[in-house]
Design an enzyme around this catalytic site. Structure first.
Site, PDB file in Angstrom:
ATOM      1  N   ASP A 205       0.822  -1.214   0.000  1.00 27.47           N
ATOM      2  CA  ASP A 205       0.000   0.000   0.000  1.00 27.47           C
ATOM      3  C   ASP A 205       0.856   1.264   0.000  1.00 27.47           C
ATOM      4  OD1 ASP A 205       0.974  -0.331   2.583  1.00 27.47           O
ATOM      5  OD2 ASP A 205      -0.959  -0.789   3.457  1.00 27.47           O
TER       6      ASP A 205
ATOM      7  N   ASN B  77      -7.146  -2.775  14.497  1.00 29.06           N
ATOM      8  CA  ASN B  77      -8.536  -3.054  14.100  1.00 29.06           C
ATOM      9  C   ASN B  77      -8.635  -4.266  13.163  1.00 29.06           C
ATOM     10  OD1 ASN B  77      -7.516  -2.091  11.698  1.00 29.06           O
ATOM     11  ND2 ASN B  77      -8.874  -0.333  11.533  1.00 29.06           N
TER      12      ASN B  77
ATOM     13  N   HIS C 149      -6.936  -4.694  10.335  1.00 30.31           N
ATOM     14  CA  HIS C 149      -6.724  -4.470   8.895  1.00 30.31           C
ATOM     15  C   HIS C 149      -5.446  -5.159   8.421  1.00 30.31           C
ATOM     16  CE1 HIS C 149      -4.350  -0.387   9.341  1.00 30.31           C
ATOM     17  NE2 HIS C 149      -3.559  -1.425   9.503  1.00 30.31           N
TER      18      HIS C 149
ATOM     19  N   GLU D 163      -9.473  -1.948   5.474  1.00 33.98           N
ATOM     20  CA  GLU D 163     -10.062  -1.614   6.762  1.00 33.98           C
ATOM     21  C   GLU D 163     -11.309  -2.458   7.022  1.00 33.98           C
ATOM     22  OE1 GLU D 163      -8.163   0.030   8.511  1.00 33.98           O
ATOM     23  OE2 GLU D 163      -7.887   2.122   7.971  1.00 33.98           O
TER      24      GLU D 163
END
Ligand code: PGA
Length: 241
Positions: free
Chosen positions: A67, A136, A138, A143
């Protein structure tokens, strides 16, 4: 999922780095998927060490990064392009022309996503993908969501990710968007290694290993892949074993 627990993050990183070296020794022209963030940094230090000791060469390796932020120059110290150069690529013999990362400044970001996905496929797919995990859950910047974004796509970062990463941005506002390989782009890799350390990651690791398989906990989807090794230290693994 194979869970490999070590007392410390150094232990996990060493084992994971040896798995990467094994991959490159078996297939010199391996296609490796790299990740950024604090999780893989020790792995990269070990890879640099093994390269300097003459144990491994990355000359024929092709790299794809997971990313990149949207709206950031490759030369900016907070870009992931810069991170990879600084923490790995400029210290080993990899051909920088074979190091691919999404261009977050592309005029046509949709086209950039499409081209990136095609480039991975034309390279023959990723042999080994390295992943961290967000608090979280990801992976890359996939996400938590109600639906799976399969291919490389543009993502709006969640507040939790902005809260975790904004500490690294001192001279500019942290971008709120990124380009990321999708869940299917990651799942297409032949082998996946995920590394997590610290108590902040313990719940995400527990939910990914034992919870429901759902895009609301993106790393849980990795359980559907036949060859995933999860490297945890005692803190990140504290709820699972
Ligand atoms: P970290 O980030 O390695 O900096 O904890 C991991 C991630 O967000 O994927």
């Amino acid at each position: 999922m194979k869970i490999i627990r070590s007392a410390t993050h150094f232990g996990s990183s060493k084992k994971a780095s040896l798995e990467i070296c094994r991959q490159v020794l078996i297939k010199k022209d391996s296609v490796l998927g790299f990740a950024t963030g604090s999780s893989p940094m020790e792995i990269y230090k070990y890879l640099i060490q093994y390269y300097k000791e003459g144990l491994v060469t990355f000359k024929q390796v092709t790299a794809f990064n997971l990313d990149e932020y949207v709206g950031i120059e490759k030369t900016h110290p907070n870009s992931y392009a810069y991170f990879m150069k600084d923490n790995l690529f400029s210290h080993i013999d990899i051909d920088i022309n074979k190091c691919n990362i999404e261009n977050g400044l592309a005029d046509d970001l949709e086209k950039e996503c499409e081209n990136y996905e095609k480039a991975i496929d034309s390279a023959g797919g990723i042999d080994l993908q390295i992943l961290g995990i967000g608090t979280n859950g990801h992976i890359g910047f996939n996400e938590p969501s109600d639906k799976i974004s399969a291919k490389t796509h543009i993502v709006k970062l969640t507040q939790s990710t902005i809260d975790s990463n904004s500490k690294y941005f001192s001279d500019m506002q942290m971008p709120t968007k990124a380009i990321t390989m999708g869940i299917a782009s990651i799942m297409k890799a032949k082998k996946i290694i995920l590394i997590a350390s610290g108590k902040e990651k313990a719940q995400a690791i527990y939910d990914s290993v034992y919870g429901e398989i759902t895009p609301k906990m993106p790393a849980s989807i990795l359980r559907l892949h036949p060859d995933v090794s999860v490297y945890v230290d005692d803190e990140a693994g504290k709820f699972i074993i």
